[in-house]
Design a protein around this motif. Structure first.
Motif, PDB file in Angstrom:
ATOM      1  N   SER A   1       0.836  -1.210   0.000  1.00 41.83           N
ATOM      2  CA  SER A   1       0.000   0.000   0.000  1.00 41.83           C
ATOM      3  C   SER A   1       0.866   1.254   0.000  1.00 41.83           C
ATOM      4  O   SER A   1       0.546   2.238  -0.671  1.00 41.83           O
ATOM      5  CB  SER A   1      -0.868   0.058   1.262  1.00 41.83           C
TER       6      SER A   1
ATOM      7  N   ARG B   1       0.652   4.440  -2.493  1.00 36.90           N
ATOM      8  CA  ARG B   1       0.434   5.800  -1.985  1.00 36.90           C
ATOM      9  C   ARG B   1       1.594   6.726  -2.333  1.00 36.90           C
ATOM     10  O   ARG B   1       1.412   7.929  -2.495  1.00 36.90           O
ATOM     11  CB  ARG B   1       0.261   5.772  -0.466  1.00 36.90           C
TER      12      ARG B   1
ATOM     13  N   ASP C   1      -5.615  -0.773  -5.107  1.00 37.23           N
ATOM     14  CA  ASP C   1      -5.200  -1.213  -3.771  1.00 37.23           C
ATOM     15  C   ASP C   1      -6.233  -2.185  -3.199  1.00 37.23           C
ATOM     16  O   ASP C   1      -7.273  -1.761  -2.706  1.00 37.23           O
ATOM     17  CB  ASP C   1      -5.024  -0.003  -2.845  1.00 37.23           C
TER      18      ASP C   1
HETATM   19  P1  ADP Z   1      -3.927  -0.702   4.105  1.00 40.44           P
HETATM   20  O1  ADP Z   1      -2.792  -1.656   3.923  1.00 40.44           O
HETATM   21  O2  ADP Z   1      -5.007  -0.856   3.060  1.00 40.44           O
HETATM   22  O3  ADP Z   1      -3.518   0.704   4.342  1.00 40.44           O
HETATM   23  P2  ADP Z   1      -4.037  -1.325   6.860  1.00 40.44           P
HETATM   24  O4  ADP Z   1      -4.994  -2.143   7.647  1.00 40.44           O
HETATM   25  O5  ADP Z   1      -2.613  -1.725   6.726  1.00 40.44           O
HETATM   26  O6  ADP Z   1      -4.691  -1.167   5.405  1.00 40.44           O
HETATM   27  O7  ADP Z   1      -4.054   0.149   7.409  1.00 40.44           O
HETATM   28  C1  ADP Z   1      -5.242   0.830   7.661  1.00 40.44           C
HETATM   29  C2  ADP Z   1      -4.864   2.256   8.047  1.00 40.44           C
HETATM   30  O8  ADP Z   1      -3.991   2.261   9.157  1.00 40.44           O
HETATM   31  C3  ADP Z   1      -4.113   2.969   6.924  1.00 40.44           C
HETATM   32  O9  ADP Z   1      -4.558   4.299   6.839  1.00 40.44           O
HETATM   33  C4  ADP Z   1      -2.656   2.923   7.333  1.00 40.44           C
HETATM   34  O10 ADP Z   1      -1.953   4.067   6.874  1.00 40.44           O
HETATM   35  C5  ADP Z   1      -2.760   2.916   8.841  1.00 40.44           C
HETATM   36  N1  ADP Z   1      -1.666   2.139   9.417  1.00 40.44           N
HETATM   37  C6  ADP Z   1      -1.205   0.934   8.997  1.00 40.44           C
HETATM   38  N2  ADP Z   1      -0.174   0.534   9.747  1.00 40.44           N
HETATM   39  C7  ADP Z   1       0.012   1.509  10.659  1.00 40.44           C
HETATM   40  C8  ADP Z   1       0.932   1.708  11.737  1.00 40.44           C
HETATM   41  N3  ADP Z   1       1.891   0.824  12.017  1.00 40.44           N
HETATM   42  N4  ADP Z   1       0.816   2.825  12.467  1.00 40.44           N
HETATM   43  C9  ADP Z   1      -0.132   3.726  12.196  1.00 40.44           C
HETATM   44  N5  ADP Z   1      -1.019   3.610  11.215  1.00 40.44           N
HETATM   45  C10 ADP Z   1      -0.945   2.517  10.458  1.00 40.44           C
END
Ligand code: ADP
Ligand code: ADP
Length: 227
Positions: free
Chosen positions: A43, A47, A161
């Motif tokens: 992702s 982005r 995505d």
């Molecule tokens: P995706 O991979 O589709 O972004 P995720 O479940 O990984 O879905 O993430 C959901 C949201 O949480 C996203 O907006 C991402 O930027 C945020 N996110 C993912 N990992 C972290 C992290 N370690 N700390 C803070 N925010 C996170």
């Protein structure tokens, strides 16, 4: 010259080093897939290409021109369009209005109507919900609307995505077949998916990511055999 190229791209979240030198190419007409486990950086790569995140190092080239310094709306104008994107759909606007917003860059009404027809051919369910608000659609329909809206922008490269995320199994098969159709109609696609086998079934090539690095790059066929 590749349509899209990343050269040694590094992206951070604060001091979390999420992309550690990603280099890849997407040729015109291809479906290229990024695969890898949760947290690998798939992702984040999309982005970063979309300009929603800025790389701290490296270059992103579209048709040989650097786009990594451009704001997201300029990148959309060039035809590099992500779905679903940060904004997702507009829940209070109707399906038709959401699609019209996807065509915001264009003026030719007849052309917009033709493109909308094409979206309805790909996603007949959207046609049935034309005047319904986006927020009242099912999760799967919202996913389709997000892709439809991106198509209304006439992408040169469509960044997808996890288009199958949260969909019922029957819809998952459908969405992969629709992605194949979109590509067959001439749109280059960079696809991120958890479901590697399904992604590799429609892709030409793939890159395997692991903790922010590309560990394998090959044809989709070879990557499937590897599994
Ligand atoms: P995706 O991979 O589709 O972004 P995720 O479940 O990984 O879905 O993430 C959901 C949201 O949480 C996203 O907006 C991402 O930027 C945020 N996110 C993912 N990992 C972290 C992290 N370690 N700390 C803070 N925010 C996170
Ligand atoms: P993938 O899409 O392959 O699941 P992501 O690109 O979402 O992986 O995440 C790559 C890394 O960046 C992970 O370690 C994740 O926790 C971290 N990350 C993603 N989004 C955020 C965020 N908004 N803030 C901090 N860390 C994040």
């Amino acid at each position: 010259m590749p349509l899209l190229e990343l050269k040694n791209v590094h992206t951070y979240y604060g001091n979390i080093h999420a992309l550690k030198g990603i280099s890849l190419v997407v040729e015109e007409g291809e479906i290229v897939t990024l695969i890898g486990s949760n947290g690998a950086g798939k992702s984040t790569t999309l982005r970063t290409i979309s300009g929603l995140l800025k790389p701290r190092q490296g270059e992103i080239l579209f048709k040989g021109e650097r786009i990594d310094h451009l704001p997201p709306h300029k990148i959309v104008e060039m035809g590099v369009i992500q779905a679903p994107e940060g904004r997702r759909i507009f829940p209070r606007l109707t399906v038709r209005e959401n699609l019209e917003i996807g065509a915001f860059l264009r003026k030719d009404k007849a052309e917009i109507a033709r493109d909308m027809e094409r979206v309805f051919q790909l996603f007949p369910r959207l046609y049935e919900r034309l005047n319904q608000r986006g927020g009242t659609l099912s999760g799967g329909e919202q996913q389709m609307l997000a892709i439809g809206r991106a198509l209304m922008g006439r992408p040169r490269v469509l960044l997808l995505d996890e288009p199958s995320m949260g969909l019922a199994p029957v819809l998952v098969e459908q969405i992969f077949s629709i992605i194949g159709d979109i590509n067959a109609q001439g749109t280059t696609i960079l696809l991120v998916e958890q479901n590697a086998l399904m992604a590799l079934a429609i892709a030409h090539r793939g890159y395997v990511l692991q903790t922010g690095e590309i560990v394998l790059a090959d044809t989709a066929h070879a990557l499937r055999e590897n599994k």
